[in-house]
Every structure is written in C-alpha cells, then in structure tokens.
Design a protein around this motif. Structure first.
Motif, PDB file in Angstrom:
ATOM      1  N   TYR A 151     -36.967   1.808 -42.922  1.00 55.11           N
ATOM      2  CA  TYR A 151     -38.271   2.244 -43.432  1.00 55.11           C
ATOM      3  C   TYR A 151     -38.270   3.744 -43.721  1.00 55.11           C
ATOM      4  CZ  TYR A 151     -39.306  -2.306 -41.496  1.00 55.11           C
ATOM      5  OH  TYR A 151     -39.263  -3.644 -41.207  1.00 55.11           O
ATOM      6  N   ARG A 152     -37.451   4.482 -42.994  1.00 52.38           N
ATOM      7  CA  ARG A 152     -37.361   5.924 -43.270  1.00 52.38           C
ATOM      8  C   ARG A 152     -36.739   6.191 -44.638  1.00 52.38           C
ATOM      9  NH1 ARG A 152     -35.487   6.391 -37.581  1.00 52.38           N
ATOM     10  NH2 ARG A 152     -37.346   6.831 -36.323  1.00 52.38           N
ATOM     11  N   LEU A 153     -35.885   5.274 -45.111  1.00 49.96           N
ATOM     12  CA  LEU A 153     -35.379   5.423 -46.481  1.00 49.96           C
ATOM     13  C   LEU A 153     -36.547   5.495 -47.460  1.00 49.96           C
ATOM     14  CD1 LEU A 153     -32.491   2.760 -46.638  1.00 49.96           C
ATOM     15  CD2 LEU A 153     -32.216   5.254 -46.562  1.00 49.96           C
ATOM     16  N   ALA A 154     -37.515   4.593 -47.291  1.00 46.91           N
ATOM     17  CA  ALA A 154     -38.674   4.569 -48.187  1.00 46.91           C
ATOM     18  C   ALA A 154     -39.555   5.786 -47.980  1.00 46.91           C
ATOM     19  CB  ALA A 154     -39.469   3.289 -47.963  1.00 46.91           C
ATOM     20  N   LEU A 155     -39.750   6.167 -46.732  1.00 46.81           N
ATOM     21  CA  LEU A 155     -40.602   7.335 -46.463  1.00 46.81           C
ATOM     22  C   LEU A 155     -39.970   8.604 -47.016  1.00 46.81           C
ATOM     23  CD1 LEU A 155     -41.754   6.510 -42.820  1.00 46.81           C
ATOM     24  CD2 LEU A 155     -43.099   6.350 -44.929  1.00 46.81           C
ATOM     25  N   ASP A 156     -38.661   8.737 -46.899  1.00 49.40           N
ATOM     26  CA  ASP A 156     -37.988   9.912 -47.460  1.00 49.40           C
ATOM     27  C   ASP A 156     -38.132   9.934 -48.983  1.00 49.40           C
ATOM     28  OD1 ASP A 156     -37.213  10.681 -44.944  1.00 49.40           O
ATOM     29  OD2 ASP A 156     -35.147   9.968 -45.133  1.00 49.40           O
ATOM     30  N   ALA A 185     -45.172  -7.099 -47.794  1.00 49.89           N
ATOM     31  CA  ALA A 185     -44.163  -8.103 -47.473  1.00 49.89           C
ATOM     32  C   ALA A 185     -44.817  -9.434 -47.171  1.00 49.89           C
ATOM     33  CB  ALA A 185     -43.309  -7.653 -46.276  1.00 49.89           C
ATOM     34  N   ALA A 186     -44.031 -10.494 -47.295  1.00 51.39           N
ATOM     35  CA  ALA A 186     -44.474 -11.829 -46.900  1.00 51.39           C
ATOM     36  C   ALA A 186     -44.111 -12.128 -45.453  1.00 51.39           C
ATOM     37  CB  ALA A 186     -43.838 -12.879 -47.810  1.00 51.39           C
ATOM     38  N   HIS A 187     -43.388 -11.210 -44.826  1.00 50.17           N
ATOM     39  CA  HIS A 187     -42.896 -11.414 -43.467  1.00 50.17           C
ATOM     40  C   HIS A 187     -43.640 -10.487 -42.510  1.00 50.17           C
ATOM     41  CE1 HIS A 187     -39.730 -13.309 -45.774  1.00 50.17           C
ATOM     42  NE2 HIS A 187     -39.471 -12.150 -46.351  1.00 50.17           N
ATOM     43  N   ALA A 188     -44.373 -11.090 -41.579  1.00 47.91           N
ATOM     44  CA  ALA A 188     -45.145 -10.280 -40.641  1.00 47.91           C
ATOM     45  C   ALA A 188     -44.240  -9.394 -39.791  1.00 47.91           C
ATOM     46  CB  ALA A 188     -46.002 -11.180 -39.752  1.00 47.91           C
ATOM     47  N   TRP A 189     -43.063  -9.885 -39.432  1.00 46.01           N
ATOM     48  CA  TRP A 189     -42.150  -9.077 -38.612  1.00 46.01           C
ATOM     49  C   TRP A 189     -41.731  -7.810 -39.352  1.00 46.01           C
ATOM     50  CZ3 TRP A 189     -37.518  -7.991 -40.766  1.00 46.01           C
ATOM     51  CH2 TRP A 189     -37.023  -8.875 -41.722  1.00 46.01           C
ATOM     52  N   ASP A 190     -41.582  -7.901 -40.671  1.00 45.46           N
ATOM     53  CA  ASP A 190     -41.214  -6.748 -41.491  1.00 45.46           C
ATOM     54  C   ASP A 190     -42.348  -5.721 -41.467  1.00 45.46           C
ATOM     55  OD1 ASP A 190     -40.049  -5.065 -43.342  1.00 45.46           O
ATOM     56  OD2 ASP A 190     -39.926  -6.542 -44.944  1.00 45.46           O
ATOM     57  N   LEU A 191     -43.562  -6.205 -41.600  1.00 46.51           N
ATOM     58  CA  LEU A 191     -44.713  -5.299 -41.601  1.00 46.51           C
ATOM     59  C   LEU A 191     -44.897  -4.631 -40.243  1.00 46.51           C
ATOM     60  CD1 LEU A 191     -47.234  -7.449 -43.656  1.00 46.51           C
ATOM     61  CD2 LEU A 191     -45.812  -5.537 -44.454  1.00 46.51           C
ATOM     62  N   ARG A 192     -44.611  -5.357 -39.176  1.00 48.96           N
ATOM     63  CA  ARG A 192     -44.709  -4.736 -37.847  1.00 48.96           C
ATOM     64  C   ARG A 192     -43.728  -3.573 -37.728  1.00 48.96           C
ATOM     65  NH1 ARG A 192     -44.136 -10.359 -35.975  1.00 48.96           N
ATOM     66  NH2 ARG A 192     -46.197 -11.284 -36.255  1.00 48.96           N
ATOM     67  N   GLY A 193     -42.526  -3.748 -38.302  1.00 47.31           N
ATOM     68  CA  GLY A 193     -41.556  -2.666 -38.284  1.00 47.31           C
ATOM     69  C   GLY A 193     -42.046  -1.443 -39.032  1.00 47.31           C
ATOM     70  N   ALA A 194     -42.662  -1.660 -40.185  1.00 48.31           N
ATOM     71  CA  ALA A 194     -43.214  -0.542 -40.962  1.00 48.31           C
ATOM     72  C   ALA A 194     -44.394   0.085 -40.245  1.00 48.31           C
ATOM     73  CB  ALA A 194     -43.635  -1.045 -42.339  1.00 48.31           C
ATOM     74  N   GLN A 195     -45.218  -0.745 -39.656  1.00 46.37           N
ATOM     75  CA  GLN A 195     -46.408  -0.272 -38.951  1.00 46.37           C
ATOM     76  C   GLN A 195     -46.021   0.642 -37.785  1.00 46.37           C
ATOM     77  OE1 GLN A 195     -48.837  -3.426 -37.161  1.00 46.37           O
ATOM     78  NE2 GLN A 195     -50.546  -2.705 -38.395  1.00 46.37           N
TER      79      GLN A 195
END
Length: 228
Positions: free
Chosen positions: A162-167, A180-190
């Motif tokens: 996620y830091r790749l995207a933030l950078d 995302a369609a994946h809740a686990w992915d969103l939790r990681g970003a959150q």
C-alpha cells in the motif's frame, strides 16, 4: 454511506475487482483439458487457488523467498497438470499464463473511465509487471499508473504494498481511496490510514458487520456516482 473528505487519488485492486480471476482460470483449465467435466474443472480450479494461497502465505510468513505471480502461477499450473495428466508443454505454458487473459467485469472499463475523468487512478495488484501489462491490454483497462506488488517483493496485505500507492499518490493517506472487492485487502489499506470502498463482485470477499469502510457499493458506476 459516510462522506470522505478531499479524495485526491483512487487506487483500485485488479484481480477479482476489475477482472474475473476465477472465471478466467476456470475457462483456461477447460481449454487445456477440453474433455473434463464441470466437476473436474472445479476441482482443478480449487487445486490452483489453494496452491496460490499457500505460496503467498509462505512468502508473507517468510517461509519462502519472494516469487512473483508468474512463478507461482506456473507452479499452480504444474500442480493442475499433474493432477489431470496434462503433458502437452504448449498447453501447460498457455495455462500458466491464464492471468494475462482474464475478462473484465461488465462495468470495469466504463467505471474506470468515469473515475479517471475526475481523479488520478492507480492499479495496485499482485500480478507481476509483465502480467499486468498484458492483462491491462487484454481487458481494456486504462490507468494513469499501474503498480505491481512485484515492486515491493511482497503480497497484500503487507503494508509495503500500500505504501507503493501512497508514495505514487504523494498525498496524505486519508486523501487516497482504496477500492477492492476483497474486504481483507481494504483492511490492509485501512491500517495505513487510507479511505476504503468495497465493490461487490461474485468472487469477492464480503465485509463483516464490524468493518467500517467508507463506502460499500454494488459496482464501479455506483461508486463513481457516490464520490463527492
């Protein structure tokens, strides 16, 4: 739905969110093994999916060195081939690159275009750089920038991805929306302070009652309309 202030950049997952990954793998297995019945194809799809999950878990847990999605997909295809008696090298090679030919969901291209008309849009995916290039061309996905987890040598939900995207976004995480369609992915970003939007897909990971995502929408069109 909660209104998120000052979204500057939209980041979208690709596999499962923008393209039908299980459907594409299912079709590729059937193409490689045309005599197989539906139950056999489903069994082999499960073999593929479970292998990929175990391989990525091994990398996350430092039980295995990093391997990109091309390597893991090849290993998964070899597992499927061994279980089905597939020995044709050309068929195996095509099966191993199935992720490059996944079909987009009906709303993906138009929804992405609508979002891209208002925000910079980034792809953030487990797909390797080589796979991502060909998948975007095949599915007709047009990004302002496309980022592969290969650049972080990790798999989501590792924070460095996620830091790749933030950078790339160059703004505070609360002004970056992860879709995302994946809740686990969103939790990681959150966990890194990013705003989040769950898009419902037939193959996605649905939110829990306790999840506090900024938006929950049926498709990208609804999300584009909901964003302020």
């Amino acid at each position: 739905m909660t209104r998120a202030p000052d979204i500057e950049v939209v980041v979208l997952d690709v596999l499962g969110t923008m393209v039908d990954e299980p459907g594409g793998l299912r079709a590729a297995i059937h193409d490689a093994l045309p005599a197989s019945d539906e139950a056999t194809v489903e069994r082999l799809l499960t073999v593929w999916q479970e292998y990929v999950e175990q391989a990525q878990d091994g990398i996350r847990e430092k039980r295995r060195g990093y391997a990109n999605s091309d390597v893991i997909d090849r290993e998964a295809a070899e597992r499927v081939a061994a279980g089905a008696g597939l020995t044709d090298p050309a068929a195996l090679a095509r099966l191993a690159t199935a992720a490059r030919r996944l079909s987009p969901w009906a709303d993906s291209a138009a929804g992405l275009a609508r979002l891209a008309g208002r925000f910079p849009v980034l792809a953030l995916t487990h797909a390797s750089r080589a796979c991502l290039l060909r998948l975007n061309a095949h599915a007709g996905l047009r990004w302002h920038q496309a980022l592969s987890a290969e650049d972080a040598r990790a798999y989501k939900p590792a924070p460095e991805i996620y830091r790749l995207a933030l950078d790339a976004a160059g703004c505070p995480p609360e002004r970056v929306l992860m879709v995302a369609a994946h809740a686990w992915d969103l939790r990681g970003a959150q966990a890194l302070g990013m705003r989040t939007a769950h898009v419902r897909r037939p193959v996605g990971d649905p939110p829990r009652d306790t999840d506090t995502f900024t938006w929950r929408t049926h498709d990208l069109t609804e999300l584009a309309e909901a964003l302020p």
